[in-house]
Design a protein around this motif. Sequence first.
Motif, PDB file in Angstrom:
ATOM      1  N   LEU A  27       1.030  -1.041   0.012  1.00  0.00           N
ATOM      2  CA  LEU A  27       0.016  -0.124  -0.109  1.00  0.00           C
ATOM      3  C   LEU A  27       1.026   1.239  -0.173  1.00  0.00           C
ATOM      4  N   LEU A  28       1.702   1.305   0.779  1.00  0.00           N
ATOM      5  CA  LEU A  28       2.860   2.354   0.819  1.00  0.00           C
ATOM      6  C   LEU A  28       3.545   2.555  -0.564  1.00  0.00           C
ATOM      7  N   VAL A  30       2.358   1.743  -3.662  1.00  0.00           N
ATOM      8  CA  VAL A  30       1.190   2.430  -4.383  1.00  0.00           C
ATOM      9  C   VAL A  30       0.924   3.854  -4.203  1.00  0.00           C
ATOM     10  N   PHE A  31       0.903   4.304  -2.982  1.00  0.00           N
ATOM     11  CA  PHE A  31       0.787   5.557  -2.423  1.00  0.00           C
ATOM     12  C   PHE A  31       2.023   6.355  -3.074  1.00  0.00           C
ATOM     13  N   PHE A  32       3.123   5.848  -2.770  1.00  0.00           N
ATOM     14  CA  PHE A  32       4.379   6.845  -3.009  1.00  0.00           C
ATOM     15  C   PHE A  32       4.534   6.625  -4.837  1.00  0.00           C
ATOM     16  N   SER A  33       4.180   5.629  -5.343  1.00  0.00           N
ATOM     17  CA  SER A  33       4.078   5.763  -6.711  1.00  0.00           C
ATOM     18  C   SER A  33       3.242   6.800  -7.279  1.00  0.00           C
ATOM     19  N   TYR A  34       1.980   6.838  -6.564  1.00  0.00           N
ATOM     20  CA  TYR A  34       1.199   7.785  -7.373  1.00  0.00           C
ATOM     21  C   TYR A  34       1.617   9.281  -7.081  1.00  0.00           C
ATOM     22  N   LEU A  35       2.175   9.449  -5.840  1.00  0.00           N
ATOM     23  CA  LEU A  35       2.732  10.739  -5.575  1.00  0.00           C
ATOM     24  C   LEU A  35       3.713  11.245  -6.575  1.00  0.00           C
ATOM     25  N   ARG A  38       2.363  11.826 -10.044  1.00  0.00           N
ATOM     26  CA  ARG A  38       1.956  13.017 -10.059  1.00  0.00           C
ATOM     27  C   ARG A  38       2.772  14.366 -10.046  1.00  0.00           C
TER      28      ARG A  38
END
Length: 55
Positions: A27-28, A30-35, A38
């Motif tokens: 989950l971390l 995926v979250f940091f990949s999104y950031l 972006r």
Amino acid sequence: MSSFVLQGVGDFLVQNPIFTGLLIVMLLFVFFSYLFLRRTLTGLREGYDQGRRGN
């Protein structure tokens, strides 16, 4: 019904700490990949805009 499902999920996660750790890591990631994506795309767009304006 939903509280029973949540209780079952909670019990599963408590009984399997390795799975819980892997889930948190995924989950971390995926979250940091999104950031990261972006930020990259925002910088790319700003670069194109500055190039068009001639700055």
